[in-house]
Write a protein that holds these residues in place. Structure first.
Motif, PDB file in Angstrom:
ATOM      1  N   SER A 279       0.874  -1.159   0.000  1.00 12.66           N
ATOM      2  CA  SER A 279       0.000   0.000   0.000  1.00 12.66           C
ATOM      3  C   SER A 279       0.912   1.210   0.000  1.00 12.66           C
TER       4      SER A 279
ATOM      5  N   ARG B 265       1.232   5.659  -0.485  1.00 12.74           N
ATOM      6  CA  ARG B 265       0.609   6.975  -0.611  1.00 12.74           C
ATOM      7  C   ARG B 265       1.408   7.865  -1.556  1.00 12.74           C
TER       8      ARG B 265
ATOM      9  N   PHE C 178       3.603  -1.305   3.994  1.00 11.38           N
ATOM     10  CA  PHE C 178       2.735  -0.204   4.396  1.00 11.38           C
ATOM     11  C   PHE C 178       3.480   1.119   4.367  1.00 11.38           C
ATOM     12  N   TRP C 179       2.722   2.190   4.336  1.00 12.87           N
ATOM     13  CA  TRP C 179       3.270   3.521   4.564  1.00 12.87           C
ATOM     14  C   TRP C 179       2.919   3.908   5.992  1.00 12.87           C
TER      15      TRP C 179
ATOM     16  N   PHE D 218       1.676   5.442   9.236  1.00  9.63           N
ATOM     17  CA  PHE D 218       0.492   6.227   9.580  1.00  9.63           C
ATOM     18  C   PHE D 218       0.254   6.121  11.078  1.00  9.63           C
ATOM     19  N   ARG D 219       0.366   7.215  11.770  1.00 10.81           N
ATOM     20  CA  ARG D 219       0.099   7.274  13.216  1.00 10.81           C
ATOM     21  C   ARG D 219       0.821   6.176  13.989  1.00 10.81           C
TER      22      ARG D 219
ATOM     23  N   ASP E  42      -0.717   1.905   7.559  1.00  8.09           N
ATOM     24  CA  ASP E  42      -1.899   2.572   7.019  1.00  8.09           C
ATOM     25  C   ASP E  42      -3.100   1.624   7.104  1.00  8.09           C
ATOM     26  N   MET E  43      -4.280   2.155   6.860  1.00  8.82           N
ATOM     27  CA  MET E  43      -5.510   1.377   7.077  1.00  8.82           C
ATOM     28  C   MET E  43      -5.615   0.151   6.172  1.00  8.82           C
TER      29      MET E  43
ATOM     30  N   ARG F   8      -3.374  -2.426   7.623  1.00  6.57           N
ATOM     31  CA  ARG F   8      -3.929  -2.919   8.895  1.00  6.57           C
ATOM     32  C   ARG F   8      -4.969  -4.008   8.637  1.00  6.57           C
TER      33      ARG F   8
ATOM     34  N   TYR G 159       6.505   1.872  14.493  1.00  7.62           N
ATOM     35  CA  TYR G 159       5.748   1.551  13.277  1.00  7.62           C
ATOM     36  C   TYR G 159       5.738   0.039  13.049  1.00  7.62           C
TER      37      TYR G 159
ATOM     38  N   HIS H 249       4.179  12.886   2.585  1.00  5.89           N
ATOM     39  CA  HIS H 249       3.154  13.644   1.884  1.00  5.89           C
ATOM     40  C   HIS H 249       3.405  15.131   2.114  1.00  5.89           C
TER      41      HIS H 249
END
Length: 169
Positions: free
Chosen positions: A8, A10, A50-51, A53-54, A58-59, A62, A91, A116
């Protein structure tokens, strides 16, 4: 051995790392963007990219990580942080924690990647309070613009081969 590489992305960072991993893998292999329907049954090893994220995946990543029952999994990601930082470890640990208990995480890999434009450009008052743009943070984000690079791709490829060996298939 039958291997699946999922990703995934972004900004294109994770997609590029996924391709380096895929190109390094021997044998029967497939690469698929996460979010597309894919039956993972029959694969001996599943790579999930993944990228960041928090402080986790990322979703899309996940969802796939939490659905991989009874699989050998290798988790990789990209984030704007330095790969040896506590944030990078968070992460990866948070992504690995999503795997069902009947799956095995064979290992993890992360490399720095451009972020981003939101994180560098105009930002909300809330974002500035939570993550102020310090000189150190700006320097890290500028360094992230140079990644992933050829050295990162080589490291990802070498790691992928280690995961294949660990999988023992």
């Amino acid at each position: 051995m039958k291997t699946l590489v999922l990703w995934s992305s972004r900004t294109g960072n994770t997609k590029a790392v996924a391709q380096a991993i895929y190109d390094a893998l021997p044998g029967d292999k497939e690469i698929v963007e996460e979010g597309r329907e894919k039956d993972t049954a029959g694969y001996d090893l599943v790579f999930v990219g993944f990228w960041g994220f928090r402080r986790g995946a990322d979703m899309a990543a996940r969802r796939i990580l939490s659905s991989l029952h009874n699989h050998k999994v290798a988790i990789y990601g990209t984030a704007g942080t330095y790969p040896d930082s506590p944030a990078a470890r968070d992460y990866l640990a948070n992504a690995a924690a999503l795997l069902p208990k009947d799956s095995t995480c064979l290992g993890t890999f992360i490399c720095q990647g451009r972020v981003h434009s939101f994180h560098i450009g105009k930002r909300s008052e809330h974002a500035e309070k939570v993550h102020p743009m310090t000189p150190e943070r700006l320097a890290r984000l500028r360094e992230a613009e140079k990644h992933p690079n050829e050295e990162d791709f080589q490291k990802a490829a070498a790691w992928a081969l280690e995961m294949v060996e660990k999988a023992g298939c």
